[in-house]
Design a protein around this motif. Structure first.
Motif, PDB file in Angstrom:
ATOM      1  N   GLY A   1      17.724  24.555 -24.373  1.00 64.39           N
ATOM      2  CA  GLY A   1      16.787  23.486 -24.676  1.00 64.39           C
ATOM      3  C   GLY A   1      15.371  23.764 -24.202  1.00 64.39           C
ATOM      4  N   PHE A   2      15.157  24.942 -23.591  1.00 66.78           N
ATOM      5  CA  PHE A   2      13.827  25.246 -23.056  1.00 66.78           C
ATOM      6  C   PHE A   2      12.775  25.321 -24.147  1.00 66.78           C
ATOM      7  N   PHE A   3      13.126  25.901 -25.308  1.00 64.89           N
ATOM      8  CA  PHE A   3      12.157  26.010 -26.392  1.00 64.89           C
ATOM      9  C   PHE A   3      11.755  24.626 -26.918  1.00 64.89           C
ATOM     10  N   SER A   4      12.722  23.721 -27.012  1.00 62.63           N
ATOM     11  CA  SER A   4      12.400  22.352 -27.431  1.00 62.63           C
ATOM     12  C   SER A   4      11.482  21.689 -26.411  1.00 62.63           C
ATOM     13  N   TYR A   5      11.760  21.937 -25.145  1.00 64.18           N
ATOM     14  CA  TYR A   5      10.918  21.398 -24.056  1.00 64.18           C
ATOM     15  C   TYR A   5       9.494  21.946 -24.167  1.00 64.18           C
ATOM     16  N   LEU A   6       9.377  23.278 -24.362  1.00 67.96           N
ATOM     17  CA  LEU A   6       8.059  23.903 -24.461  1.00 67.96           C
ATOM     18  C   LEU A   6       7.320  23.415 -25.704  1.00 67.96           C
ATOM     19  N   ALA A   7       8.045  23.279 -26.824  1.00 65.37           N
ATOM     20  CA  ALA A   7       7.425  22.790 -28.060  1.00 65.37           C
ATOM     21  C   ALA A   7       6.847  21.400 -27.866  1.00 65.37           C
ATOM     22  N   TYR A   8       7.597  20.532 -27.217  1.00 66.80           N
ATOM     23  CA  TYR A   8       7.129  19.162 -27.002  1.00 66.80           C
ATOM     24  C   TYR A   8       5.900  19.150 -26.093  1.00 66.80           C
ATOM     25  N   ARG A   9       5.925  19.971 -25.053  1.00 68.05           N
ATOM     26  CA  ARG A   9       4.772  20.063 -24.157  1.00 68.05           C
ATOM     27  C   ARG A   9       3.511  20.510 -24.907  1.00 68.05           C
ATOM     28  N   LEU A  10       3.662  21.524 -25.777  1.00 67.71           N
ATOM     29  CA  LEU A  10       2.520  22.005 -26.559  1.00 67.71           C
ATOM     30  C   LEU A  10       2.011  20.936 -27.516  1.00 67.71           C
ATOM     31  N   LEU A  11       2.941  20.197 -28.130  1.00 67.57           N
ATOM     32  CA  LEU A  11       2.553  19.143 -29.067  1.00 67.57           C
ATOM     33  C   LEU A  11       1.777  18.032 -28.365  1.00 67.57           C
ATOM     34  N   VAL A  12       2.299  17.589 -27.256  1.00 65.86           N
ATOM     35  CA  VAL A  12       1.672  16.477 -26.529  1.00 65.86           C
ATOM     36  C   VAL A  12       0.276  16.856 -26.034  1.00 65.86           C
ATOM     37  N   SER A  13       0.118  18.116 -25.615  1.00 71.34           N
ATOM     38  CA  SER A  13      -1.165  18.545 -25.059  1.00 71.34           C
ATOM     39  C   SER A  13      -2.175  18.930 -26.134  1.00 71.34           C
ATOM     40  N   SER A  14      -1.741  19.070 -27.388  1.00 72.48           N
ATOM     41  CA  SER A  14      -2.653  19.534 -28.443  1.00 72.48           C
ATOM     42  C   SER A  14      -3.263  18.387 -29.238  1.00 72.48           C
ATOM     43  N   ARG A  15      -2.407  17.599 -29.889  1.00 77.52           N
ATOM     44  CA  ARG A  15      -2.843  16.441 -30.666  1.00 77.52           C
ATOM     45  C   ARG A  15      -3.588  16.783 -31.942  1.00 77.52           C
ATOM     46  N   SER A  16      -3.956  18.044 -32.163  1.00 79.24           N
ATOM     47  CA  SER A  16      -4.578  18.441 -33.427  1.00 79.24           C
ATOM     48  C   SER A  16      -4.081  19.828 -33.794  1.00 79.24           C
ATOM     49  N   MET A  17      -4.043  20.120 -35.104  1.00 79.74           N
ATOM     50  CA  MET A  17      -3.556  21.415 -35.560  1.00 79.74           C
ATOM     51  C   MET A  17      -4.444  22.551 -35.070  1.00 79.74           C
ATOM     52  N   GLY A  18      -5.753  22.310 -35.002  1.00 77.65           N
ATOM     53  CA  GLY A  18      -6.670  23.348 -34.538  1.00 77.65           C
ATOM     54  C   GLY A  18      -6.348  23.795 -33.124  1.00 77.65           C
TER      55      GLY A  18
ATOM     56  N   THR B   1       9.325  31.837 -32.273  1.00 81.61           N
ATOM     57  CA  THR B   1       9.634  31.202 -33.555  1.00 81.61           C
ATOM     58  C   THR B   1      10.494  29.958 -33.399  1.00 81.61           C
ATOM     59  N   PRO B   2      11.545  29.981 -32.576  1.00 81.37           N
ATOM     60  CA  PRO B   2      12.308  28.735 -32.390  1.00 81.37           C
ATOM     61  C   PRO B   2      11.479  27.603 -31.809  1.00 81.37           C
ATOM     62  N   VAL B   3      10.476  27.948 -30.977  1.00 87.72           N
ATOM     63  CA  VAL B   3       9.579  26.926 -30.430  1.00 87.72           C
ATOM     64  C   VAL B   3       8.831  26.229 -31.560  1.00 87.72           C
ATOM     65  N   ILE B   4       8.316  27.025 -32.491  1.00 89.11           N
ATOM     66  CA  ILE B   4       7.532  26.471 -33.599  1.00 89.11           C
ATOM     67  C   ILE B   4       8.408  25.655 -34.537  1.00 89.11           C
ATOM     68  N   VAL B   5       9.579  26.176 -34.879  1.00 92.39           N
ATOM     69  CA  VAL B   5      10.482  25.433 -35.766  1.00 92.39           C
ATOM     70  C   VAL B   5      10.894  24.111 -35.110  1.00 92.39           C
ATOM     71  N   SER B   6      11.056  24.131 -33.799  1.00 97.63           N
ATOM     72  CA  SER B   6      11.414  22.912 -33.067  1.00 97.63           C
ATOM     73  C   SER B   6      10.322  21.856 -33.191  1.00 97.63           C
ATOM     74  N   MET B   7       9.077  22.287 -33.315  1.00 96.54           N
ATOM     75  CA  MET B   7       7.971  21.334 -33.446  1.00 96.54           C
ATOM     76  C   MET B   7       8.100  20.493 -34.712  1.00 96.54           C
TER      77      MET B   7
END
Length: 419
Positions: A74-91, A118-124
């Protein structure tokens, strides 16, 4: 003649994927080409088996095992969520994926980073309403550009560092290739934003969660992360100091993978099942098809029409073009003995690092220019995401490759360093 037909059929199937009803994955096309190579008698079964580089296969299986453990835990899902929350924009998300993958590829194999991220990105895609295709391209271009700078960044660099005979290869690579690599990273990010300007929407997270909830097996995640943190410095130590002939990046990573299987408990079968075996099959097919092309003389004929790799321009043209036919690792393996025969000395640093830069950056031109592209495409499709189309990849890859190539070529044309 037969092998020319095999190459045309194999790479034709890959190139035409998505055109009409053609939907053959690259690993299937490569295996089909390998089977034809044996059935038509270009290689005997024993020659085909001996052409498979078991070091590369074992290295990839081991890296994919570590990646699989991080995904299953589940680490990749965790990392994906962290990246999403901290980004907020595609750029910002493109910047984080591109920058982080380029940075990690300086010290780790680009194939390993490609398989891990790749699994991190697909998880996003499961956690937010976003188009992951720009992120997959950011990853593909990031791991290719970042891996140019050091011998451990990719297999072809390691081959050049070890088999060219150059003294102090880590210092040579860093001095000649690290500065233009940094320039290329800085230049490519705004180019990515321009190429994917239609995907500049804000990131909308579907469901707010506590990131810790996504770590379903903390012990497995911590085990895999610890092994990675131990392996990274060991790669440098064993390459620089030659501690033991039995301690290589391959054997060390294999040991790390075996420890993961030993300690993964009830998730052991899930980790093994989740390894990207189709990419392993792609490499097996690639080695056989490439050896068949070498044995039949097709590669020698192709090399005859390319400039001799005795000048920086000749190396760049050969590296960029031939890597599109047989991928960059077999291309470099073929050219190292050829360049030695042509009198390129180990101290001719510009030519050797030029081969490293051109063969690596060639991976940004087409889908089959680098194995990392295939790894990303296959890993995404396996998890329900989108893969790369051959012509689509060129649409984005051509402008990136042109700019990257000009920067490396101009830098190496004018830089002179006394070691």
């Amino acid at each position: 003649m037969e092998d020319s037909i095999i190459l045309a059929v194999t790479y034709g199937l890959i190139a035409l994927r998505g055109v009409g009803r053609v939907n053959v994955q690259p690993w299937v096309a490569m295996l089909f080409g390998a089977a034809l190579t044996i059935v038509l008698g270009i290689l005997t079964p024993s020659q085909a088996l001996s052409s498979i580089n078991l070091n590369v296969i074992l290295f990839l299986i081991s890296l994919f095992t570590i990646s699989s453990a991080l995904e299953v835990s589940g680490f990749f899902s965790y990392l994906a969520y962290r990246l999403l929350v901290s980004s907020r924009s595609m750029g910002k998300l493109i910047l984080r994926i591109f920058g982080l993958s380029a940075l990690l590829s300086l010290a780790l194999s680009n194939d390993g980073i490609a398989g891990s991220f790749t699994p991190v990105i697909v998880s996003m895609r499961r956690q937010a309403r976003i188009n992951i295709k720009p992120l997959l391209y950011a990853l593909a271009f990031g791991v290719t550009i970042g891996s140019v700078a050091l011998p451990v960044g990719n297999p072809q660099n390691l081959l050049i560092a070890l088999e060219s005979g150059m003294p102090k290869p880590f210092i040579v690579f860093a001095l000649y290739l690290l500065p233009p690599t940094i320039i290329n990273v800085l230049v490519t990010y705004p180019l990515l934003l321009l190429l994917f300007h239609n995907n500049s929407d804000d990131v909308v997270i579907e469901e707010a969660r506590r990131p810790e909830e996504l770590l379903i097996n903390r012990r497995l995640a911590y085990t895999a992360i610890t092994i990675l943190l131990i392996l990274i410095p060991l790669y440098f130590i064993t390459d620089i100091f030659n501690v033991s002939p039995y301690l290589t990046p391959v054997t060390l990573t294999f040991m790390g993978a075996s420890i993961i299987y030993l300690l993964s408990g009830s998730d052991r079968r899930n980790v093994a099942h989740n390894v990207d075996w189709t990419t392993i099959l792609f490499f097996i097919g690639l080695f056989i098809v490439s050896e068949g092309a070498l044995e039949s003389g097709v590669l020698s004929a192709l090399a005859h029409y390319l400039p001799q790799p005795t000048t920086l321009l000749g190396v760049f043209i050969s590296g960029l073009l031939l890597s599109q036919v047989i991928s960059n690792v077999p291309m470099v393996a073929l050219y190292i003995p050829l360049m030695r025969e042509l009198g390129i000395s180990p101290s001719n640093f510009i030519i050797w690092v030029g081969l490293a830069a051109s063969s690596t950056i060639a991976g940004n031109l087409t889908l089959i220019g680098a194995a990392s592209n295939v790894i990303i495409s296959e890993a995404s499709e396996k998890r329900g995401g989108e893969g790369f189309g051959f012509l689509e990849f060129m649409k984005y890859g051509v402008p990136v490759t042109v700019i990257n190539t000009v920067i490396y070529y101009v830098w190496l044309s004018y830089i002179r360093i006394s070691l």
